[in-house]
Design an enzyme around this catalytic site. Sequence first.
Site, PDB file in Angstrom:
ATOM      1  CB  SER A  21      -0.949   0.008   1.192  1.00 55.01           C
ATOM      2  OG  SER A  21      -0.227   0.006   2.379  1.00 55.01           O
ATOM      3  CG  HIS A  62      -1.138   3.418   5.314  1.00 49.27           C
ATOM      4  ND1 HIS A  62      -2.460   3.090   5.311  1.00 49.27           N
ATOM      5  CD2 HIS A  62      -0.542   2.552   4.460  1.00 49.27           C
ATOM      6  CE1 HIS A  62      -2.652   2.063   4.493  1.00 49.27           C
ATOM      7  NE2 HIS A  62      -1.506   1.719   3.977  1.00 49.27           N
ATOM      8  CG  ASP A 104      -5.126   4.469   6.095  1.00 49.18           C
ATOM      9  OD1 ASP A 104      -5.292   4.242   4.900  1.00 49.18           O
ATOM     10  OD2 ASP A 104      -4.020   4.488   6.653  1.00 49.18           O
TER      11      ASP A 104
END
Lengths: 194, 177
Positions: free
Chosen positions: A55, A95, A138
């Site tokens: 990701s 992330h 997210d």
Amino acid sequence: MFTEELKAFKRLGFRHVLLQVLNFASVIASGLMIWKGLGVITNSESPIVVVLSGSMEPAFYRGDLLFLTNPAKELYKTGDITVYKIPGADIPIVHRVLETHEVKPKRSSKSKSKTQDASDVAANQRLLTKGDNNYVDDIELYQGLEWLERKHIVGKVRGFLPYVGYVTIAMNDFPQLKYALLGGLGLLALLQRE
Amino acid sequence: MHSIVSRINNTSAFLSSCLMALLAAIALSSFAFTAQPQGDLAISSIKVVSSNARRYPNKKQDMAFVHFNITADLTPLFHWNTKQLFLYLEAEYANAQGVKNEVVIWDRIVRRKEDAFIKFAGKNKYMFRDISSSFKNVPPANYSLKYNVMPYVGMLTTGEAARTSEPVAFPPTQSRL
């Protein structure tokens, strides 16, 4: 082939075996000490992590190694890459921070002090993250939470080393490899002659 | 002493320490490149529109639509240990309740030096909303263009390439775009 080895093993005797076991234990113990020591210095429960998903491509690929720190008093900024773990989710996620909001701490009766501690401010920061390779943020990954909070964060990515972590992914994907490696190492440690 | 195993062991240990030294040298060398390119950022227009919240369809949520122009030459940031640039436009403001906010409204990944001359005019890529769900009485916001240099190996660094010369105010909310 093995009879030779066994003979050698018998000749070396019990004391030697004990010594090797002790050596093996000290190697494991020092490894653990280094890991936990790093954790104390960086204030992060796991200062080195392996990227498990794609990701964050093309920045990080599966198997890349990341080095984290998590200073208690430092605020997170947008653009920082964080590793976070939501309670209930089993793997940590890497992330990038998309939004930060410094929410005022709720006044509790216990803390009467007027001056706010820097770590107190940091603890009340709300974050929203997004993977570089994902189209949306997210919020669906937060398991019902509206924002990511400081207590969910494992650390901030400071350093990067490619590919090295792939060993652990390979060991997770093929457990036989793990047992073979461990068994081989153990056998070597026992049979080695100094 | 001179068995095959010990030879393999010695060679692989030597090779891996050479590799580690090389990687450390590359990682350290990127500290020698200290370019800080500057560009221009201008906000051309802002609209604030009232719409429905993402998770709660009955709740109202203000969305800001920001149009901006970016001109920046970021080619100096590309050196032999630069894998990519992560470029992002951020709004910084404190809202009516005094909460300090930083919100990324646009980003771009630059992977080649040839693409590092940025000339872009457009609007925000990500939703720009306030946590109080309204931009009413929110003081003007500063906008800045920042970058994150991501290496092949070593430390990640960040910097600021451009900033609005003065804060830009939010206009009154309109009910439709």
